[in-house]
Design a protein around this motif. Sequence first.
Motif, PDB file in Angstrom:
ATOM      1  N   LEU A 228       0.821  -1.207   0.000  1.00  9.55           N
ATOM      2  CA  LEU A 228       0.000   0.000   0.000  1.00  9.55           C
ATOM      3  C   LEU A 228       0.859   1.262   0.000  1.00  9.55           C
ATOM      4  O   LEU A 228       0.555   2.231  -0.699  1.00  9.55           O
ATOM      5  CB  LEU A 228      -0.927   0.013   1.219  1.00  9.55           C
ATOM      6  N   ALA A 229       1.925   1.254   0.790  1.00 10.10           N
ATOM      7  CA  ALA A 229       2.808   2.422   0.865  1.00 10.10           C
ATOM      8  C   ALA A 229       3.394   2.746  -0.500  1.00 10.10           C
ATOM      9  O   ALA A 229       3.377   3.907  -0.930  1.00 10.10           O
ATOM     10  CB  ALA A 229       3.923   2.176   1.890  1.00 10.10           C
ATOM     11  N   PHE A 230       3.881   1.740  -1.180  1.00 14.29           N
ATOM     12  CA  PHE A 230       4.467   1.989  -2.503  1.00 14.29           C
ATOM     13  C   PHE A 230       3.405   2.410  -3.514  1.00 14.29           C
ATOM     14  O   PHE A 230       3.667   3.232  -4.392  1.00 14.29           O
ATOM     15  CB  PHE A 230       5.252   0.768  -2.994  1.00 14.29           C
TER      16      PHE A 230
ATOM     17  N   ASN B 247       3.375   6.104  -5.471  1.00  9.96           N
ATOM     18  CA  ASN B 247       3.351   6.160  -6.938  1.00  9.96           C
ATOM     19  C   ASN B 247       2.067   6.775  -7.497  1.00  9.96           C
ATOM     20  O   ASN B 247       1.955   6.979  -8.704  1.00  9.96           O
ATOM     21  CB  ASN B 247       3.561   4.759  -7.526  1.00  9.96           C
ATOM     22  N   MET B 248       1.099   7.067  -6.634  1.00  5.67           N
ATOM     23  CA  MET B 248      -0.148   7.690  -7.093  1.00  5.67           C
ATOM     24  C   MET B 248       0.104   9.147  -7.465  1.00  5.67           C
ATOM     25  O   MET B 248       1.003   9.790  -6.916  1.00  5.67           O
ATOM     26  CB  MET B 248      -1.209   7.653  -5.976  1.00  5.67           C
TER      27      MET B 248
ATOM     28  N   VAL C 285      -3.581  11.520  -4.070  1.00 11.17           N
ATOM     29  CA  VAL C 285      -3.100  11.377  -2.691  1.00 11.17           C
ATOM     30  C   VAL C 285      -3.733  12.455  -1.820  1.00 11.17           C
ATOM     31  O   VAL C 285      -4.191  12.179  -0.699  1.00 11.17           O
ATOM     32  CB  VAL C 285      -1.550  11.452  -2.630  1.00 11.17           C
ATOM     33  N   GLU C 286      -3.814  13.675  -2.336  1.00 15.73           N
ATOM     34  CA  GLU C 286      -4.400  14.773  -1.577  1.00 15.73           C
ATOM     35  C   GLU C 286      -5.892  14.553  -1.346  1.00 15.73           C
ATOM     36  O   GLU C 286      -6.411  14.849  -0.272  1.00 15.73           O
ATOM     37  CB  GLU C 286      -4.137  16.107  -2.280  1.00 15.73           C
ATOM     38  N   ARG C 287      -6.603  14.009  -2.349  1.00 16.02           N
ATOM     39  CA  ARG C 287      -8.031  13.704  -2.190  1.00 16.02           C
ATOM     40  C   ARG C 287      -8.234  12.622  -1.125  1.00 16.02           C
ATOM     41  O   ARG C 287      -9.143  12.718  -0.303  1.00 16.02           O
ATOM     42  CB  ARG C 287      -8.649  13.265  -3.518  1.00 16.02           C
ATOM     43  N   LEU C 288      -7.375  11.601  -1.155  1.00 18.49           N
ATOM     44  CA  LEU C 288      -7.462  10.525  -0.169  1.00 18.49           C
ATOM     45  C   LEU C 288      -7.201  11.074   1.236  1.00 18.49           C
ATOM     46  O   LEU C 288      -7.958  10.796   2.171  1.00 18.49           O
ATOM     47  CB  LEU C 288      -6.466   9.407  -0.494  1.00 18.49           C
TER      48      LEU C 288
END
Length: 198
Positions: free
Chosen positions: A29-31, A35-36, A41-44
Amino acid sequence: MELYSGYINKLIEELAALPGIGSKSAQRLAFHLINMPQDRVERLAAAIVDAKANVRYCKECYTLTDREVCPVCASQNRNHKLIMVVENTRDLAAYEKTGRYEGVYHVLHGAISPMLGIGPGDIKLKELMARLHEEVEEVIIATNSSLEGETTAMYISKMIKPVGIRVTRIASGVPVGGDLEYIDEVTLLRALEGRVEL
């Protein structure tokens, strides 16, 4: 020796602390997150922060919601005379997926477990009793078939029966697609006792 840099290790650590996420899943999950695209990433991150800040308990059934009263309790199409008692919000969601239950719910947020130090005062039983009035016709106890779930069901039954409201327990027994030879004796006995006429 650390395999990754501090930021990656910290992210893996935080993800691994989540329930059901092991170290390998946390690493994967971290990787994936790294890579997103930045906007995703900001929306999440914003969705997590917003949910934490705005989600609370429904003032009637104590499920999680971002409103004062959840959509189930607010619905005029639901039978408010029928209350199903469940251990957690995930159990409520499971029953809602069937599309067949038309009553409302009460979420306990746990089950009585003397071994873990969880007593009747640690779950939402007082709030359940406050909901019982002359209009409620039946309380369906849908706690798990574990020792804790059974203890909680018996306790609720003893609390409600003197009030004069009908108390029922969900049936338990042989799962669909299950082979009888692999099912434990208690489950088989429950299936036999809960049999219905065809």
